[in-house]
Motif scaffolding. Structure first.
Motif, mmCIF file in Angstrom:
data_model
loop_
_atom_site.group_PDB
_atom_site.id
_atom_site.type_symbol
_atom_site.label_atom_id
_atom_site.label_comp_id
_atom_site.label_asym_id
_atom_site.label_seq_id
_atom_site.Cartn_x
_atom_site.Cartn_y
_atom_site.Cartn_z
ATOM 1 N N ASP A 25 0.848 -1.188 0.000
ATOM 2 C CA ASP A 25 0.000 0.000 0.000
ATOM 3 C C ASP A 25 0.890 1.246 0.000
ATOM 4 O O ASP A 25 1.741 1.390 0.882
ATOM 5 C CB ASP A 25 -0.899 0.003 1.239
ATOM 6 C CG ASP A 25 -1.849 1.191 1.256
ATOM 7 O OD1 ASP A 25 -1.405 2.285 1.654
ATOM 8 O OD2 ASP A 25 -3.024 1.034 0.876
ATOM 9 N N PRO A 26 0.725 2.148 -0.958
ATOM 10 C CA PRO A 26 1.652 3.283 -1.048
ATOM 11 C C PRO A 26 1.512 4.285 0.086
ATOM 12 O O PRO A 26 2.434 5.069 0.333
ATOM 13 C CB PRO A 26 1.287 3.916 -2.399
ATOM 14 C CG PRO A 26 -0.132 3.513 -2.641
ATOM 15 C CD PRO A 26 -0.262 2.143 -2.050
ATOM 16 N N HIS A 27 0.383 4.309 0.765
ATOM 17 C CA HIS A 27 0.158 5.291 1.815
ATOM 18 C C HIS A 27 0.640 4.818 3.182
ATOM 19 O O HIS A 27 1.244 5.590 3.932
ATOM 20 C CB HIS A 27 -1.323 5.658 1.877
ATOM 21 C CG HIS A 27 -1.874 6.160 0.585
ATOM 22 N ND1 HIS A 27 -1.510 7.378 0.036
ATOM 23 C CD2 HIS A 27 -2.756 5.590 -0.299
ATOM 24 C CE1 HIS A 27 -2.140 7.554 -1.115
ATOM 25 N NE2 HIS A 27 -2.910 6.483 -1.340
ATOM 26 N N THR A 28 0.357 3.565 3.512
ATOM 27 C CA THR A 28 0.718 3.044 4.834
ATOM 28 C C THR A 28 1.851 2.034 4.787
ATOM 29 O O THR A 28 2.312 1.581 5.825
ATOM 30 C CB THR A 28 -0.492 2.357 5.496
ATOM 31 O OG1 THR A 28 -0.859 1.204 4.709
ATOM 32 C CG2 THR A 28 -1.677 3.308 5.594
ATOM 33 N N TYR A 32 13.757 2.708 9.808
ATOM 34 C CA TYR A 32 12.558 2.968 10.597
ATOM 35 C C TYR A 32 11.577 3.851 9.825
ATOM 36 O O TYR A 32 10.363 3.647 9.869
ATOM 37 C CB TYR A 32 12.960 3.629 11.910
ATOM 38 C CG TYR A 32 11.825 4.052 12.801
ATOM 39 C CD1 TYR A 32 11.177 3.126 13.620
ATOM 40 C CD2 TYR A 32 11.394 5.383 12.845
ATOM 41 C CE1 TYR A 32 10.135 3.516 14.458
ATOM 42 C CE2 TYR A 32 10.358 5.776 13.674
ATOM 43 C CZ TYR A 32 9.728 4.842 14.475
ATOM 44 O OH TYR A 32 8.696 5.230 15.292
ATOM 45 N N ALA A 33 12.101 4.818 9.086
ATOM 46 C CA ALA A 33 11.246 5.761 8.367
ATOM 47 C C ALA A 33 10.416 5.102 7.285
ATOM 48 O O ALA A 33 9.398 5.665 6.849
ATOM 49 C CB ALA A 33 12.100 6.871 7.762
ATOM 50 N N THR A 34 10.830 3.918 6.834
ATOM 51 C CA THR A 34 10.077 3.224 5.788
ATOM 52 C C THR A 34 9.251 2.069 6.327
ATOM 53 O O THR A 34 8.768 1.232 5.568
ATOM 54 C CB THR A 34 11.021 2.712 4.686
ATOM 55 O OG1 THR A 34 11.935 1.761 5.251
ATOM 56 C CG2 THR A 34 11.793 3.854 4.066
ATOM 57 N N ARG A 35 9.079 2.010 7.633
ATOM 58 C CA ARG A 35 8.299 0.949 8.271
ATOM 59 C C ARG A 35 6.840 1.013 7.830
ATOM 60 O O ARG A 35 6.352 2.056 7.379
ATOM 61 C CB ARG A 35 8.356 1.084 9.794
ATOM 62 C CG ARG A 35 7.501 2.231 10.332
ATOM 63 C CD ARG A 35 7.851 2.623 11.744
ATOM 64 N NE ARG A 35 6.963 3.663 12.259
ATOM 65 C CZ ARG A 35 7.072 4.947 11.994
ATOM 66 N NH1 ARG A 35 8.042 5.383 11.184
ATOM 67 N NH2 ARG A 35 6.234 5.823 12.510
ATOM 68 N N SER A 36 6.120 -0.086 8.010
ATOM 69 C CA SER A 36 4.672 -0.085 7.822
ATOM 70 C C SER A 36 4.013 0.698 8.949
ATOM 71 O O SER A 36 4.467 0.662 10.102
ATOM 72 C CB SER A 36 4.117 -1.511 7.819
ATOM 73 O OG SER A 36 4.576 -2.249 6.715
ATOM 74 N N LEU A 37 2.959 1.382 8.639
ATOM 75 C CA LEU A 37 2.126 2.038 9.644
ATOM 76 C C LEU A 37 0.914 1.174 9.986
ATOM 77 O O LEU A 37 0.272 1.382 11.012
ATOM 78 C CB LEU A 37 1.677 3.406 9.139
ATOM 79 C CG LEU A 37 2.817 4.347 8.732
ATOM 80 C CD1 LEU A 37 2.256 5.615 8.089
ATOM 81 C CD2 LEU A 37 3.696 4.684 9.928
ATOM 82 N N VAL A 38 0.612 0.246 9.095
ATOM 83 C CA VAL A 38 -0.467 -0.723 9.282
ATOM 84 C C VAL A 38 0.054 -2.070 8.804
ATOM 85 O O VAL A 38 0.769 -2.137 7.801
ATOM 86 C CB VAL A 38 -1.725 -0.340 8.461
ATOM 87 C CG1 VAL A 38 -2.860 -1.334 8.696
ATOM 88 C CG2 VAL A 38 -2.185 1.082 8.791
#
Length: 538
Positions: free
Chosen positions: A155-158, A237-243
């Motif tokens: 998913d490009p957003h999360t 860390y900055a490219t981690r998943s948010l979901v």
């Protein structure tokens, strides 16, 4: 409480990701301890004679194991010691996921499988004691057709990883006892094997000790597809998943996720003791406010970091009604999450933006963050429920007995000051009255640690809630893992823990579980508050 962090960590002191994730992913091996850089309170980012399947049974049909006509306790039945994977095969040889993390007995779930082989079989093993076999074959499918499926979708957003694999077979659980299961996928021709975990949950927990499979935490650490809640494919860390989504296989431990190291040893011990057990998952606790009604105890196992506010509220309400609580790990209830649906059903996505919570559309709508429980907004440190609070990582330190006369140490033969190498790690908790701490609380083991140059302590503690419920916290993430330790530790397995450590932790855990099964343990064993004596000189 002051924080120690490195330049690799986010500015608010949360875990930077790669080192900690890799450490936990190697929890069962001698390579543990590689690549760790962070320390601080916000710190870092088996064994089956095969059970016959009825002739002509169709895929998904239940085939219960044979047994005597007389009522038989589940763990008195013969086990199947051939359940462990002996040939994982290459990556992508076979892997799969279940479209429900838990089902009630008799309910069905879909199994989504990708394999390079032309076919595969599914074997469902209930994990327990079974005379030391640790698993029992409850059902096996006929051979099913197999094919490779699409790659992971990002998913490009999360930066959430998921798959849209079709259902390969529907599995019915009629006749399956409640419990924690590993489904073993065997690719045709010996091409490879993988696990898929599923919980057959209990409809009622009244009069039982409740084993909670920490599925949200398993998924948080799942690196399948190259992303999890700690880092992305480039390790940052900055490219981690948010979901993170349950619509994907688990990468760790051949598809078993964190269940293997952090949960199976405790389940085996509890079932060996013949105690009344119920089974559920973190999402089930969150979704059903009445699930814990009448429960004797809630058992949080080795690593149970990610909780929703609803899960926490329901566990606190149970404690306040007299249900005991055991924290047999460390770093429990540290991250605050939200569940959302996926295309396959409800509660299939775990949302945790951490320090980026202001970007979360859910926060923007409701004002409820998905960050650490202890920080604003809506700060609610975990110590008010646990008695202890997460203090940092990484550590590898001896466990030091402080009160050998305590009832929990009865029969272990320990003496004051006895030390058990490597038992404290990789994360640890302590009593810290700078945070909301229930009293009276009794520190039973007070183990010095040095975490990236910072001196501190890991505490095993016990307190009584006003309801009479007892709350125990081990203070170390290696407690459950240690239950299976053997030898002198020289092999490096189980973080070099030895049989002496296993004997101690097994003894304490048996005392704890039996006391919790007898009713509100805080009333039966009132703690003597000793925080001032333990910490007075520090």
């Amino acid at each position: 409480m002051s924080e120690q962090r490195t330049a690799e960590e986010p500015s608010d002191g949360r875990r930077a990701g790669t080192g900690r994730r890799r450490f936990l992913g190697l929890a069962g091996g001698a390579a543990a301890g590689v690549g760790l850089t962070a320390c601080g309170p916000g710190g870092s980012g088996g064994r089956p004679a095969a059970v016959a399947v009825a002739a002509g049974a169709s895929p998904g049909a239940s085939s219960p194991a044979t047994g005597s006509a007389a009522p038989q306790r589940e763990n008195d039945k013969p086990g199947n010691p051939d359940w462990p994977i002996g040939n994982a095969g290459p990556d992508r040889a076979i892997e799969g996921w279940a479209d429900r993390a838990s089902v009630l007995p008799g309910e069905s779930f879909g199994l989504h499988v990708s394999t390079t082989a032309p076919g595969f079989t599914v074997s469902a093993y209930r994990m327990g004691w079974y005379g030391g076999a640790r698993g029992r074959l409850v059902w096996r499918s006929d051979q099913l057709p197999g094919s490779p499926r699409s790659a992971a979708a990002l998913d490009p957003h999360t930066r959430m990883i998921s798959t849209d694999w079709p259902t390969s077979t529907t599995v019915e659980t009629t006749g399956w006892p409640e419990g924690s299961y590993l489904l073993r996928l065997d690719a045709a021709g010996g091409a490879g094997q993988r696990y898929v975990p599923v919980t057959v949950r209990s409809a009622s927990t009244a009069g039982k000790l409740v084993v909670v499979n920490a599925t949200a935490t398993w998924q948080a650490y799942n690196t399948w597809g190259g992303y999890n809640l700690y880092n992305g494919a480039n390790g940052a860390y900055a490219t981690r998943s948010l979901v993170v989504s349950f619509d994907r296989p688990y990468h760790e431990y051949s598809g078993a996720g964190l269940f293997m190291v952090y949960e199976t040893p405790l389940i085996a011990l509890a079932e060996q003791l013949g105690l009344p057990l119920a089974y559920t998952t973190s999402a089930d606790l969150a979704g059903d406010p009445g699930l814990l009604k009448g429960a004797l105890a809630v058992l949080s196992l080795g690593h149970d970091e990610y909780w929703s506010p609803e899960q926490r509220a329901h566990v606190v309400a149970a404690r306040d009604a007299g249900t005991n609580l055991a924290i047999l790990g460390a770093n429990c209830c540290f991250r605050r999450v939200r569940y959302e649906p996926s295309p396959t059903g409800p509660d299939r996505q775990v949302v945790c933006y951490k320090d980026s919570y202001k970007q979360d559309p859910g926060f923007q709508k409701t004002g409820l963050p998905t960050n650490d429980f202890r920080v604003d907004p809506h700060a609610d440190p975990e110590s008010s429920m646990l008695g202890v609070i997460y203090d940092g990582y990484p550590v590898d330190a001896p466990y030091v007995v402080g009160d050998p006369g305590h009832w929990l140490f009865a029969g272990t033969g320990v003496r004051q000051g006895d030390s058990f190498p490597h038992l404290v790690g990789v994360e640890y908790d302590r009593v810290n009255t700078a945070f909301d701490t229930p009293r009276p609380i009794e520190v039973l083991a007070h183990s010095p640690v040095v975490c990236a140059g910072r001196k501190s302590f890991s505490d095993t503690a016990f307190y009584a809630a006003p309801s009479g419920a007892g709350v125990f916290a081990s203070g170390t993430m290696r407690w459950v893992e240690s239950l299976d330790a053997s030898g002198d530790g020289s092999s490096g397995a189980d973080h070099s823990l030895d049989a002496k450590a296993a004997a101690m932790t097994r003894g304490v855990t048996q005392n704890l579980l039996r006391a919790f099964a007898a009713g509100p343990a805080g009333a039966a064993h009132p703690p003597q508050d000793n925080v001032a004596a333990v910490y007075g000189g520090h």
